[in-house]
Scaffold this motif. Sequence first.
Motif, PDB file in Angstrom:
ATOM      1  N   SER A 106      -3.987   8.742  10.151  1.00 31.15           N
ATOM      2  CA  SER A 106      -4.806   7.897   9.266  1.00 31.15           C
ATOM      3  C   SER A 106      -4.156   7.818   7.896  1.00 31.15           C
ATOM      4  N   ALA A 107      -3.869   6.598   7.465  1.00 31.19           N
ATOM      5  CA  ALA A 107      -3.171   6.353   6.197  1.00 31.19           C
ATOM      6  C   ALA A 107      -3.052   4.842   6.032  1.00 31.19           C
ATOM      7  N   THR A 108      -2.435   4.419   4.936  1.00 29.65           N
ATOM      8  CA  THR A 108      -2.075   3.021   4.748  1.00 29.65           C
ATOM      9  C   THR A 108      -0.604   2.856   5.085  1.00 29.65           C
ATOM     10  N   TYR A 109      -0.285   1.829   5.846  1.00 24.89           N
ATOM     11  CA  TYR A 109       1.092   1.590   6.281  1.00 24.89           C
ATOM     12  C   TYR A 109       1.603   0.307   5.615  1.00 24.89           C
ATOM     13  N   LEU A 110       2.742   0.444   4.983  1.00 22.28           N
ATOM     14  CA  LEU A 110       3.336  -0.640   4.210  1.00 22.28           C
ATOM     15  C   LEU A 110       4.586  -1.174   4.891  1.00 22.28           C
ATOM     16  N   CYS A 111       4.697  -2.471   4.910  1.00 25.88           N
ATOM     17  CA  CYS A 111       5.888  -3.154   5.397  1.00 25.88           C
ATOM     18  C   CYS A 111       6.701  -3.581   4.171  1.00 25.88           C
ATOM     19  N   ALA A 112       8.017  -3.455   4.246  1.00 29.07           N
ATOM     20  CA  ALA A 112       8.856  -3.828   3.108  1.00 29.07           C
ATOM     21  C   ALA A 112      10.123  -4.518   3.603  1.00 29.07           C
ATOM     22  N   LEU A 113      10.516  -5.570   2.884  1.00 30.02           N
ATOM     23  CA  LEU A 113      11.704  -6.331   3.254  1.00 30.02           C
ATOM     24  C   LEU A 113      12.744  -6.239   2.152  1.00 30.02           C
ATOM     25  N   SER A 114      14.002  -6.259   2.532  1.00 33.74           N
ATOM     26  CA  SER A 114      15.059  -6.435   1.551  1.00 33.74           C
ATOM     27  C   SER A 114      16.017  -7.486   2.095  1.00 33.74           C
ATOM     28  N   THR A 115      16.629  -8.207   1.179  1.00 36.41           N
ATOM     29  CA  THR A 115      17.535  -9.276   1.565  1.00 36.41           C
ATOM     30  C   THR A 115      18.948  -8.926   1.117  1.00 36.41           C
ATOM     31  N   ASN A 116      19.882  -9.798   1.407  1.00 37.49           N
ATOM     32  CA  ASN A 116      21.260  -9.548   1.003  1.00 37.49           C
ATOM     33  C   ASN A 116      21.522  -9.954  -0.440  1.00 37.49           C
ATOM     34  N   SER A 117      20.518 -10.530  -1.081  1.00 40.57           N
ATOM     35  CA  SER A 117      20.651 -10.847  -2.506  1.00 40.57           C
ATOM     36  C   SER A 117      19.613 -10.030  -3.257  1.00 40.57           C
ATOM     37  N   GLY A 118      20.039  -9.311  -4.259  1.00 45.66           N
ATOM     38  CA  GLY A 118      19.088  -8.500  -5.004  1.00 45.66           C
ATOM     39  C   GLY A 118      18.903  -7.137  -4.388  1.00 45.66           C
ATOM     40  N   TYR A 119      18.297  -6.252  -5.119  1.00 41.99           N
ATOM     41  CA  TYR A 119      18.193  -4.856  -4.707  1.00 41.99           C
ATOM     42  C   TYR A 119      16.758  -4.397  -4.519  1.00 41.99           C
ATOM     43  N   ALA A 120      15.813  -5.251  -4.756  1.00 42.72           N
ATOM     44  CA  ALA A 120      14.426  -4.833  -4.680  1.00 42.72           C
ATOM     45  C   ALA A 120      13.941  -4.816  -3.244  1.00 42.72           C
ATOM     46  N   LEU A 121      13.015  -3.905  -2.980  1.00 42.61           N
ATOM     47  CA  LEU A 121      12.245  -3.947  -1.756  1.00 42.61           C
ATOM     48  C   LEU A 121      10.999  -4.751  -2.062  1.00 42.61           C
ATOM     49  N   ASN A 122      10.682  -5.696  -1.197  1.00 38.63           N
ATOM     50  CA  ASN A 122       9.482  -6.506  -1.351  1.00 38.63           C
ATOM     51  C   ASN A 122       8.431  -5.997  -0.373  1.00 38.63           C
ATOM     52  N   PHE A 123       7.320  -5.530  -0.914  1.00 34.61           N
ATOM     53  CA  PHE A 123       6.303  -4.864  -0.108  1.00 34.61           C
ATOM     54  C   PHE A 123       5.128  -5.773   0.223  1.00 34.61           C
ATOM     55  N   GLY A 124       4.563  -5.575   1.416  1.00 31.57           N
ATOM     56  CA  GLY A 124       3.261  -6.128   1.723  1.00 31.57           C
ATOM     57  C   GLY A 124       2.197  -5.254   1.090  1.00 31.57           C
ATOM     58  N   LYS A 125       0.936  -5.691   1.200  1.00 32.95           N
ATOM     59  CA  LYS A 125      -0.150  -4.946   0.577  1.00 32.95           C
ATOM     60  C   LYS A 125      -0.594  -3.760   1.417  1.00 32.95           C
ATOM     61  N   GLY A 126      -0.130  -3.704   2.655  1.00 38.51           N
ATOM     62  CA  GLY A 126      -0.455  -2.572   3.497  1.00 38.51           C
ATOM     63  C   GLY A 126      -1.696  -2.782   4.351  1.00 38.51           C
ATOM     64  N   THR A 127      -1.726  -2.049   5.453  1.00 45.48           N
ATOM     65  CA  THR A 127      -2.886  -2.022   6.336  1.00 45.48           C
ATOM     66  C   THR A 127      -3.360  -0.589   6.444  1.00 45.48           C
ATOM     67  N   SER A 128      -4.671  -0.397   6.293  1.00 50.87           N
ATOM     68  CA  SER A 128      -5.257   0.932   6.406  1.00 50.87           C
ATOM     69  C   SER A 128      -5.566   1.229   7.870  1.00 50.87           C
ATOM     70  N   LEU A 129      -5.115   2.369   8.338  1.00 50.88           N
ATOM     71  CA  LEU A 129      -5.373   2.808   9.717  1.00 50.88           C
ATOM     72  C   LEU A 129      -6.278   4.023   9.689  1.00 50.88           C
ATOM     73  N   LEU A 130      -7.335   3.982  10.485  1.00 51.53           N
ATOM     74  CA  LEU A 130      -8.226   5.132  10.630  1.00 51.53           C
ATOM     75  C   LEU A 130      -8.291   5.508  12.105  1.00 51.53           C
ATOM     76  N   VAL A 131      -7.872   6.707  12.409  1.00 51.92           N
ATOM     77  CA  VAL A 131      -7.906   7.219  13.781  1.00 51.92           C
ATOM     78  C   VAL A 131      -9.034   8.229  13.872  1.00 51.92           C
ATOM     79  N   THR A 132      -9.986   7.945  14.731  1.00 55.03           N
ATOM     80  CA  THR A 132     -11.151   8.819  14.845  1.00 55.03           C
ATOM     81  C   THR A 132     -11.063   9.684  16.092  1.00 55.03           C
ATOM     82  N   PRO A 133     -11.523  10.938  15.989  1.00 59.84           N
ATOM     83  CA  PRO A 133     -11.444  11.860  17.136  1.00 59.84           C
ATOM     84  C   PRO A 133     -12.315  11.377  18.286  1.00 59.84           C
TER      85      PRO A 133
END
Lengths: 112, 116
Positions: free
Chosen positions: A85-112
């Motif tokens: 259980s956590a927030t999972y972020l996706c991030a992209l980088s391209t061949n131009s520039g050095y920044a990682l571009n992040f999505g806002k994330g999806t929260s995952l909750l795993v219940t017993p």
Amino acid sequence: SQKIEQNSEALNIQEGKTATLTCNYTNYSPAYLQWYRQDPGRGPVFLLLIRENEKEKRKERLKVTFDTTLKQSLFHITASQPADSATYLCALSTNSGYALNFGKGTSLLVTP
Amino acid sequence: GAGVSQSPSNKVTEKGKDVELRCDPISGHTALYWYRQSLGQGLEFLIYFQGNSAPDKSGLPSDRFSAERTGGSVSTLTIQRTQQEDSAVYLCASIPAGGESRGTQYFGPGTRLLVL
């Protein structure tokens, strides 16, 4: 405009099931796509990196797919546990520039 | 080993004051990034340092924001004349020498800034 979209709604699943998270992007030509995990009050932690010429990458219970035609990555956690259980972020980088571009994330909750 | 550290962990300031945020990257890491994460938003790239090269400042939102990296190690992000919209978590990340500049990033815990 460039966009990285992740499901804004939290994903709730039962322990032991497979969690699947989606990352869609528009107007990017990513060279790399990464997934990070972020717990409340902490910085993101790297999980997996997949390159544009790779279709799939695995690490223990984690699997990432990358479809540059669909402009989509799927992130799977098999045999999920409450500790996943956590927030999972996706991030992209391209061949131009050095920044990682992040999505806002999806929260995952795993219940017993 | 020690990870990326940031200080302070929390900072409350009044509108109009200047603040300095510090980042200590992992020893030997040559690349350093600053990001900003506002409530409910994704991480926003601010600035990037790589060795002795000129920093990439393209993400800084205004001229009130500046950053330095001394001796290729510690970095300081300065926000002058803070505004309420500057309230966010400021994250620092570093990449090891020889690592792909667009590869794995090691993040610090962040500094939570609240501007009243």
